[in-house]
Scaffold this active site. Structure first.
Site: not given
Length: 770
Positions: A451-452
């Protein structure tokens, strides 16, 4: 004629609500829009037939909508307004003689008037209430009057990005207090001349926090000019131009800070006795004489380090430093930004320690090859795509530890083929031995990050009084909203951390972690539902509800998907590089949690369109060349371009670090610069930047997407003062004193390319009247 036109309008609204409502209901959403759409159609038909009973039916629509809205979201004006605004306006029109001309049957004005009055009464009450506000007070007790601030920085100066190596963003100055801060006035304005141009990439931003040493401020600019300014007058003392070239492949064009070092082995006044180190966006580190801005030739090769040395895939624009290096223990520690999601052939995220005098490489720590910390032999390269530190570390020289906030391996949304080392260190706070670079401990904040959710901010070091005594602690803010409060000697939690179940169902060939860590001190928001969707009107709100139902969403850590997933909190973060500010005397924290949902959709390689010329952004299509999927990312916005989720999108918040409890949380910022009209509505808006607190009990913060610098009472979070900025203030303010004893507060106002605030080149200083 007016009656017929009104009937047509009601019928059109009925068709829109009914058609959209059927679509929404088929996806499992609310049936309200189907029912209301049918009621609008019937009311339009009755009005067309000139039946006064149409007003009775419309009164039922008003009351039904009011009851539904209050049941769904309570007495929140900003959420009630879009649900009922159009409906009430039409009710007022229906009460006019023009709309009622020629109607027959029982007079329907009385029930419609009562329905409108009921709606106005609820609206009026809801304007006085804020169900999302947390009111409270932080303790004003000086728990540790002689608190460790992280080094011998004079009270009136600011030597590091976070003022000291501890990254507290705390000043012991107390001339400006909660009682007099409202009297702050402009002292001087300096303009750098470095303004975003037509050929610049989208994310050209001005985020620097100045340093103050002696009588000078030291700054950098987006295109990496280094400048010294007289701290009392704002007059330029010198400037240095590194002559960087623009590069369309560079994802960020910014500079958050320079570093300062005084060499005790060189007599004061001699050349390069004090130095300013400038990181550049073309991957250089340049040593400059702090007195005049001239290059210090004894450092590295003619004053310049080439940071691409030893890099795999040393492509132009793919690696550079956006954040200030940290100088500690005679070393300058350098990390770097690696372009997210461009390619699988990216440079390394290696962290390197260089001798601050000579520029010689002392150690390197590569999270893809963590055990080899001795300087990399010539001809060898670091591990490509290894998790990097694009932010700034902090250090405790007494413990001999460096605290590193780590990112993740690109592509961010694809976890196939990650090594065991990447899985261990990705999205973690890792403590390294300051002298050798060896790992001492690691605390991961996300497992198998898809998800960064890299750790974006400098860890803040502060000693905390616990039941077992005073503990040297670390406060680590994260994008997902968790605040990790750890014993900085061992990485063990002071505030408990537990593993909680997480959604599964990654794409074929990938996997998810069955559990994820969660701190008991967290600003993680509740999962979004249809009731949380928002809009200017009920129409764009309906569109947001339909889109929400069509996305994959199972709460925090919903995996990316080909269908399209909702990621909330989004990768913009609850906290980002601005981090938090901590008062080490009172042992309290001030921060700016932000809430924006993002969408993430994986695109199979054979469906990815051909490359275009411009790609310097993390939003939109991220190509992930060499990977089986590209990804399309961006904020979750309505057809009108505003967030689909209801406000507030931004808060200020206070935390008692001794108890690990949130004391207050208030909406922060207005839509003044978000709308075509300058409306001062305090909705609570997004922001990116950081806070600063002082011993005077005042917290200062720009950051919000309206162009203001604000001062708050640290104890209550109440806003005390604001100043209009000439451009976006997406930077972190700082404070200092000058020779005559006056305390100044300084912020850079230059705008942020990604959030769309006004660009500029301003350095703004404020002080109390003489």
């Amino acid at each position: 004629m007016a009656t017929i036109l009104t009937a047509v309008v009601l019928a059109l609204i009925g068709l829109i609500l009914g058609g959209g409502g059927i679509w929404l209901a088929s996806l499992g959403g609310s049936w309200y829009y189907v029912i209301t759409g049918l009621a609008f159609l019937l009311a339009g038909w009755l009005l067309y037939r000139r039946k006064s009973i149409a007003l009775w039916l419309y009164a039922a629509i008003v009351i039904g909508t009011l009851c539904w809205a209050v049941w769904e979201i309570g007495f929140d004006w900003w959420e009630l307004g879009p649900r009922g605004g159009v409906i009430v306006l039409l009710a007022l029109w229906l009460l006019t003689p023009w709309a009622r001309r020629g109607l027959t049957g029982p007079d329907g004005r009385a029930p419609l008037i009562l329905a409108v009055l009921a709606s106005l009464a609820v609206a009026g009450y809801s304007m006085t209430a804020d169900p999302k506000d947390i009111a409270g007070q932080l303790s004003a007790d000086k728990v540790t009057p002689t608190a460790d601030l992280g080094g011998n920085v004079p009270a009136g100066e600011w030597h590091f990005y976070g003022r000291t190596q501890y990254g507290q963003r705390y000043s012991p100055l107390d001339q400006i207090t909660t009682d007099n801060v409202a009297n702050l006035q402009p002292a001087w304005t300096y303009r750098t001349g470095d303004i975003k141009g037509p050929d610049d990439i989208g994310e050209t931003t001005y985020q620097v926090t100045p340093l103050k040493i002696g009588d000078a401020l030291y700054i950098c600019t987006p295109h990496n000019f280094a400048i010294a300014i007289d701290a009392a007058t704002g007059k330029e003392k010198w400037r240095y131009d590194p002559k960087i070239k623009l590069d369309k492949d560079r994802q960020h064009q910014t500079c958050r800070g320079v570093s300062y070092y005084a060499d005790a082995k060189i007599a004061a006044g001699q050349p390069c006795a004090a130095r300013v180190y400038l990181p550049t966006s073309d991957a250089r580190l340049i040593a400059l004489d702090a007195a005049n801005g001239e290059i210090c030739p004894s450092f590295a090769e003619g004053g310049t380090l080439n940071l691409l040395t030893g890099m795999p895939y040393p492509k132009s624009g793919y690696y550079y430093s956006t954040s200030a290096p940290l100088i500690s223990g005679g070393k300058i520690i350098v990390g770097g930004a690696v372009n997210d999601n461009y390619s699988t052939e990216e440079p390394s995220g290696v962290i390197r320690a260089f001798d601050v005098d000579s520029g010689a490489l002392l150690w390197n720590w590569d999270s893809g090859n963590p055990d080899q910390t001795t300087p990399l032999p010539a001809g060898q390269t670091y591990t490509n795509n290894s998790p990097n530190m694009w932010s700034t570390p902090s250090a405790d020289e007494k413990l001999g530890l460096l605290y590193v906030p780590l990112g993740n391996q690109t592509p961010d949304q694809l976890g196939m083929g990650r090594s065991a080392n990447v899985e261990k260190f990705s999205s973690s706070i890792t403590a390294l031995d300051l002298n050798t670079g060896k790992v001492r401990w690691v605390r991961q904040t996300v497992h198998h990050d898809l998800w960064d959710m890299d750790v974006p901010a400098q860890p803040t070091l502060v000693d905390i009084t616990t039941a077992g005594g005073v503990v040297p602690a670390l406060v680590g803010p994260t994008k997902q909203g968790d605040l990790y409060v750890l014993d900085r000697r061992s990485g063990e939690p002071i505030v408990p951390v537990k593993e909680v179940p997480a959604p599964g169902g990654a794409i074929e060939g990938d996997h998810t972690s069955p559990t994820q860590p969660e701190s008991d001190l967290s600003f993680n928001p509740k999962p979004l539902t249809g009731a949380d969707m928002w809009g200017i009107t009920m129409f764009d709100q309906l569109a947001c509800r339909i889109e929400l139902q069509g996305l994959r969403y199972e709460g925090r850590y919903t995996p990316p998907s080909v269908q399209g997933s909702l990621i909330y909190p989004g990768n913009f973060g609850t906290f980002n590089w601005g981090g938090v500010a901590v008062d080490p005397v009172r042992q309290v924290m001030f921060g700016m949690p932000t809430y924006l949902a993002f969408k993430s959709q994986l695109i199979p390689r054979d469906q990815v369109p051909p490359p275009d010329e411009g790609r310097g952004s993390e939003q939109g299509l991220n190509r992930n060349e060499g990977a089986p999927y590209a990804v399309v990312m961006g904020p979750f916005l309505s057809p009108l371009g505003i967030p689909c989720q209801a406000p507030p999108w931004g808060y200020v918040a206070g935390v008692d670090l001794r108890t690990g409890k949130i004391a207050y949380k208030h909406r922060n910022g207005t839509v003044y610069d978000m709308t075509p009209l300058p409306l001062p509505f305090k909705v609570g808006v997004p922001g990116i930047g950081g806070p600063m607190v002082t011993a005077g009990g005042v917290a200062f913060l720009g950051a919000a997407v309206d162009d203001y610098l604000r001062a708050y009472d640290l104890t209550s979070g109440r806003q005390l003062w604001k100043a209009r900025l000439p451009a976006g203030g997406q930077s972190t303010p700082m404070t200092y004193t000058v020779a005559d004893g006056r305390q100044f507060v300084v912020i850079v106002a230059g705008g942020h390319g990604s959030v769309g605030t006004k660009p500029g080149d301003y350095v703004m200083a404020y002080t109390l009247p003489k």
